[in-house]
Motif scaffolding. Structure first.
Motif, mmCIF file in Angstrom:
data_model
loop_
_atom_site.group_PDB
_atom_site.id
_atom_site.type_symbol
_atom_site.label_atom_id
_atom_site.label_comp_id
_atom_site.label_asym_id
_atom_site.label_seq_id
_atom_site.Cartn_x
_atom_site.Cartn_y
_atom_site.Cartn_z
ATOM 1 N N VAL A 65 -8.437 -31.875 84.099
ATOM 2 C CA VAL A 65 -9.840 -31.501 83.933
ATOM 3 C C VAL A 65 -10.223 -31.760 82.484
ATOM 4 O O VAL A 65 -9.589 -31.251 81.567
ATOM 5 N N ASP A 66 -11.260 -32.573 82.288
ATOM 6 C CA ASP A 66 -11.696 -32.924 80.934
ATOM 7 C C ASP A 66 -12.860 -32.074 80.451
ATOM 8 O O ASP A 66 -12.963 -31.770 79.266
ATOM 9 N N SER A 67 -13.767 -31.710 81.346
ATOM 10 C CA SER A 67 -14.920 -30.906 80.924
ATOM 11 C C SER A 67 -15.534 -30.249 82.142
ATOM 12 O O SER A 67 -15.395 -30.727 83.269
ATOM 13 N N TYR A 68 -16.212 -29.128 81.866
ATOM 14 C CA TYR A 68 -17.034 -28.525 82.905
ATOM 15 C C TYR A 68 -18.179 -27.776 82.234
ATOM 16 O O TYR A 68 -18.044 -27.222 81.154
ATOM 17 N N GLY A 90 -13.112 -35.049 85.332
ATOM 18 C CA GLY A 90 -11.684 -35.148 85.090
ATOM 19 C C GLY A 90 -11.121 -36.374 85.770
ATOM 20 O O GLY A 90 -11.840 -37.326 86.094
ATOM 21 N N SER A 91 -9.810 -36.351 85.990
ATOM 22 C CA SER A 91 -9.158 -37.437 86.713
ATOM 23 C C SER A 91 -8.222 -36.840 87.756
ATOM 24 O O SER A 91 -7.664 -35.757 87.547
ATOM 25 N N ALA A 92 -8.070 -37.526 88.864
ATOM 26 C CA ALA A 92 -7.189 -37.069 89.932
ATOM 27 C C ALA A 92 -6.760 -38.283 90.747
ATOM 28 O O ALA A 92 -7.592 -39.139 91.079
ATOM 29 N N ARG A 93 -5.479 -38.351 91.020
ATOM 30 C CA ARG A 93 -4.954 -39.468 91.809
ATOM 31 C C ARG A 93 -3.686 -39.028 92.506
ATOM 32 O O ARG A 93 -3.163 -37.933 92.244
ATOM 33 N N LEU A 94 -3.209 -39.860 93.381
ATOM 34 C CA LEU A 94 -1.923 -39.643 94.025
ATOM 35 C C LEU A 94 -0.906 -40.554 93.358
ATOM 36 O O LEU A 94 -1.113 -41.773 93.264
ATOM 37 N N ALA A 114 -6.909 -27.844 88.214
ATOM 38 C CA ALA A 114 -6.068 -27.700 87.031
ATOM 39 C C ALA A 114 -6.742 -26.888 85.944
ATOM 40 O O ALA A 114 -7.974 -26.859 85.821
ATOM 41 N N ARG A 115 -5.916 -26.228 85.146
ATOM 42 C CA ARG A 115 -6.401 -25.635 83.920
ATOM 43 C C ARG A 115 -6.930 -26.764 83.050
ATOM 44 O O ARG A 115 -6.315 -27.827 82.964
ATOM 45 N N PRO A 116 -8.041 -26.576 82.374
ATOM 46 C CA PRO A 116 -8.552 -27.646 81.510
ATOM 47 C C PRO A 116 -7.540 -28.024 80.442
ATOM 48 O O PRO A 116 -6.593 -27.298 80.162
ATOM 49 N N ALA A 172 -2.582 -14.960 85.941
ATOM 50 C CA ALA A 172 -1.185 -15.358 86.152
ATOM 51 C C ALA A 172 -0.961 -16.843 85.904
ATOM 52 O O ALA A 172 -0.020 -17.227 85.216
ATOM 53 N N HIS A 173 -1.816 -17.695 86.475
ATOM 54 C CA HIS A 173 -1.549 -19.133 86.436
ATOM 55 C C HIS A 173 -2.678 -19.965 85.832
ATOM 56 O O HIS A 173 -2.591 -21.186 85.821
ATOM 57 N N GLN A 174 -3.745 -19.307 85.355
ATOM 58 C CA GLN A 174 -4.875 -20.004 84.754
ATOM 59 C C GLN A 174 -5.589 -20.927 85.743
ATOM 60 O O GLN A 174 -6.162 -21.938 85.371
#
Length: 624
Positions: A366-369, A380-384, A455-457, A488-490
Motif C-alpha cells: 500500500v503506497d497511499s490512502y 498500491g501494487s498487488a500481484r501473484l 497490507a499495512r502501509p 495485533a497485526h496492523q
C-alpha cells in the motif's frame, strides 16, 4: 577442576583469521577458568602453527596439537574430542568467531534444561546463515522446527552424548564430514534447545573462495558417502512422515545441490556418472510426500535422474542456473514453472513436476490512502508471484458479521492499482451500513484467486491514517467514517458510524459574561466533511444539574472548519462548562470546549447582590 566447555578449533592455513577467532574465545563472559581450548593445526603452511604456539605460551588453558594435513576438518575435530575434558564441546571453525556472551548463555541453557545439544543464533558474514533462529526455546521438536536444516558442528554438545555413542566426524573429506557426525547425534539427543536472543556464532564467507564448501570434489564418491549417511538415518527413523521430513533436507543439501554448476562443469561422461550415482539414492529414498515438498527446480531434477533423462536434466539445470526462465504457465487454477520440456510429448515429464500452484503468493504493497469526499482512495501494487501482473484483477472484500461486499479496483499492467471505495455505494450500490468492516485484498488471474489482509502501509505511512470525517451518504444521511489499524497485526479496518476516539474530540473557544449578565460564547472545531446544509451545531452550557441550549449561529468553510457563536441571557448562578453539540445524520457528538491549556472551558455565574442581601436577612430572622 575440569573445564565446563572445551572449544575445539581445527586450523588449516587461516592465519589472517586466527586473532579474531581466538580473541572471541578469550573474550567469553563465561570466564577463562571454565574454558579449555584445543587448537589442532592440520598441516598449515602459512605460519598458522607458529601463531598458535605463541598464543598458547601465554595462556594455560590453551593447548596446540600439530599434525600432518588430513584433507578436511574431520580428523582435527576427532583429535580434539579425544583430548577434551569439558562437560560440553563446542566446535569453532578458525575463520569464524563467537559472540561475546555465547558460551555463557548456551551453557546456562544446557545446565538449566539438561539439554544434550544447544543451538545458538547464527549470523552470516559475507554469506547467508543456514537458519535464522528467532525464538529461544528450552526444547524443540526435531521434526517441527528448522534445527535439522543446519547440521554444521558449531553448537554446544554434551560430551557424554558423544562418548556414549562413539560419535566421530568423517575423516579426509571436505564436504559433509559434519553431517555424518551430526545426524546420529541429533537423533539420539534427549533434548535440543535454542538460544536465539544473542548473536552466538558469526559464520565467515571468505572472499577468496577458499571455504571448504566451494572446493572441487569427486562427486560420484561424494554421493556414495551421502548414501552411507542416509542409510544410517534410515536405521534410526522408521519410514513415514518423520523420516520424509528429514530426508527432504538431505535431498536439498546433500544430493541435489551438486546438480547445478558442479554438474555443468563436468563433461558428458562425468555428468552421466553423477546422474547414475544419484539415481541409486533417489530410487531408494524418494517418496510422494518428499516430491510434493520439493520446489519444481528440484522436483524436475529428481524426475530426470530417476528416469535417465540426462540431456533433459542438463537443459533444466542450465535454465535454472542461468536465470533464463520466463513467466510461469497458467492453466485454469494451476500454475506451472516455465522450465524446458513442459508438456513435451517426446519427454512425457508429468505436469506435477512443474506445478507451483501452492507456491504462488499474493504480493502487495500500500503506497497511499486518502479521502476524496465520500470516497476512500487507496493506491498500491498487488500481484501473484510467478505470474505476469498484466491482465490480473484486483479488488477489496469488505466483511462484517456475515455481510460481504466486493469493490473492484482499477489496475495497470505494471502491477499497480487504484481502489475507489465510495461509502455511499459500496454495499452493492447502496450506502455501506454502519459498523467495523475488515478489508481483504483479492488478486485474480484467470481462475486462480488469492486473498489476504490489506497490507499495512509502507514504513513512511506506518500508523498514519487519513483523518476520520463525516461522509454524506445521500438518502441514508451523513455518518462518521474512519480507518484504523488493528493492534495485533496492523491490518487496515474501516469504521463507519463510530469514530469517537478520532473525530471531533475537542473544540477551542471562549466564554464571557457582560456586566449586564449576558453570556457570550464561541467555539471552533474542524470536522472534515462536515455538511454545512445538513449538519447542526449548537453551543451548550452544562452544569451538574441542567443543560442550557443557546441559540447558535454557525459558519462552515470548505475544509470542514466549524465556527459557532451564541449568546444567552438569564443564566442561573453556578459553574457551567461550555460544550458544542454536533449533529449530522447518525453522527452526534457533544464536544467539550477547552482552553489552550487543555482544561475544560468553565464559566462561573455569581449569585446577584440583591439575592445575597435577601438570603442574609432571612437567616437573621430565622436566628431570632
Amino acid at each position: 577442576m575440569d573445564p565446563v566447555v572445551t572449544v575445539i578449533v581445527p586450523v588449516h592455513n587461516t592465519l589472517r583469521y586466527l586473532e579474531r577467532c581466538f580473541g572471541s574465545v578469550e573474550a567469553q563472559t563465561i570466564g577463562r577458568r571454565k574454558l579449555e581450548v584445543i587448537a589442532v593445526n592440520d598441516g598449515s603452511s602459512d605460519g598458522s602453527g607458529d601463531w598458535l604456539d605463541a598464543w598458547a605460551r601465554e595462556r594455560d588453558n590453551v593447548q596446540v596439537i600439530h599434525q600432518e594435513p588430513s584433507g578436511g576438518a574431520g580428523k582435527p575435530r576427532n583429535v580434539g574430542i579425544e583430548r577434551a575434558r569439558g562437560t560440553y564441546l563446542f566446535f569453532l571453525d578458525s575463520d569464524d568467531y563467537l559472540g561475546t556472551d555465547a558460551l555463557r548463555r548456551m551453557v546456562a541453557m544446557a545446565d538449566g534444561e539438561e539439554s544434550d545439544i544447544v543451538y545458538g543464533r547464527i549470523v552470516g558474514v559475507g554469506r547467508d546463515a543456514p537458519v535464522d533462529f528467532r525464538t529461544t526455546s528450552a526444547e524443540v521438536d526435531l521434526y517441527d522446527s528448522p534445527v535439522y536444516w543446519t547440521l554444521a558442528p558449531y553448537k554446544l554438545w554434551r560430551r557424554a552424548l558423544i562418548e556414549e555413542h562413539g560419535l566421530r566426524f568423517a575423516e579426509g573429506r571436505l564436504l559433509n564430514e559434519d553431517v555424518a557426525f551430526a545426524v546420529p547425534a541429533v537423533l539420539r539427543a534427549k533434548k535440543i534447545s535454542v538460544v536465539a536472543d544473542h548473536d552466538c556464532y558469526y559464520l565467515e564467507g571468505r572472499g577468496d573462495g577458499t571455504n571448504a564448501s566451494r572446493q572441487d570434489v569427486d562427486w560420484v564418491d561424494q554421493l556414495a558417502f551421502v548414501g552411507e549417511i542416509l542409510r544410517g538415518l534410515g536405521e534410526l527413523v522408521p519410514a513415514g512422515r518423520e523420516r520424509d521430513k528429514l530426508m527432504e533436507r538431505h535431498f536439498h543439501g546433500e544430493i541435489l545441490s551438486m546438480f547445478g554448476e558442479p554438474y555443468l562443469a563436468r563433461d558428458e561422461a562425468g555428468r552421466r556418472d553423477m546422474a547414475a550415482a544419484a539415481k541409486v539414492l533417489l530410487d531408494e529414498w524418494t517418496t510422494e510426500p518428499i516430491m510434493a515438498a520439493l520446489p519444481p527446480r528440484l522436483r524436475l531434477r529428481v524426475h530426470c535422474l530417476r528416469h535417465g533423462l540426462v540431456d533433459e536434466l542438463t537443459g533444466i539445470v542450465r535454465a535454472d542456473t542461468g536465470r533464463t526462465l520466463g513467466p510461469a504457465h497458467q492453466d485454469g487454477e494451476r500454475v506451472y514453472a516455465a522450465y524446458p520440456y513442459f508438456r513435451d510429448a517426446e519427454r512425457a515429464i508429468p505436469d506435477s513436476a512443474y506445478d507451483i500452484t501452492s507456491r504462488v503468493r499474493l504480493v502487495q504493497r500500500v503506497d497511499s490512502y486518502a479521502w476524496d469526499g465520500p470516497v476512500l482512495r487507496v493506491e498500491g501494487s498487488a500481484r501473484l508471484s510467478e505470474l505476469d501482473p498484466a491482465g490480473r484483477g484486483v479488488g477489496v472484500l469488505l466483511r462484517r458479521q456475515g455481510y460481504t461486499y466486493w469493490v473492484p479496483a482499477e489496475t495497470a499492467d505494471d502491477g499497480t492499482y487504484t481502489l475507489r471505495l465510495d461509502i455511499g455505494r459500496a454495499a452493492d450500490g447502496e450506502p455501506l451500513p454502519e459498523g467495523i468492516w475488515t478489508m481483504r485484498i483479492v488478486v485474480t488471474s484467470g481462475e486462480l484467486s488469492k486473498e489476504a489482509w490489506l497490507a499495512r502501509p509502507s514504513d513512511r505511512l506506518y500508523d498514519v491514517s487519513p483523518e476520520p470525517r463525516v461522509i454524506d451518504r445521500g438518502e441514508a444521511g451523513p455518518c462518521a467514517a474512519g480507518l484504523f489499524h488493528s493492534a495485533a497485526h496492523q491490518h487496515l479496518n474501516l469504521d463507519i458510524g463510530d469514530t469517537r476516539r478520532l473525530l471531533a474530540t475537542s473544540a477551542r473557544g471562549t466564554v464571557t459574561r457582560t456586566r449586564l449578565g449576558r453570556v457570550e460564547a464561541t467555539a471552533r472545531v474542524t470536522v472534515p466533511g462536515w455538511p454545512a446544509e445538513r449538519g447542526e451545531a449548537r453551543l451548550l452550557l452544562v452544569s451538574d444539574r441542567k443543560t442550557l441550549t443557546a441559540p447558535t449561529t454557525t459558519e462552515v468553510d470548505d475544509n470542514g472548519r466549524v465556527a459557532a457563536r451564541a449568546t444567552a441571557d438569564g443564566v442561573a448562578p453556578g459553574t457551567w462548562e461550555l460544550q458544542l453539540r454536533l449533529v449530522a445524520g447518525s453522527f452526534s457528538r457533544d464536544v467539550p470546549v477547552i482552553e489552550s491549556s487543555g482544561e475544560p472551558l468553565r464559566l462561573t455565574v455569581p449569585v446577584p447582590l440583591v439575592r445575597q442581601v435577601r438570603r442574609k436577612a432571612a437567616r437573621v430572622v430565622r436566628g431570632r
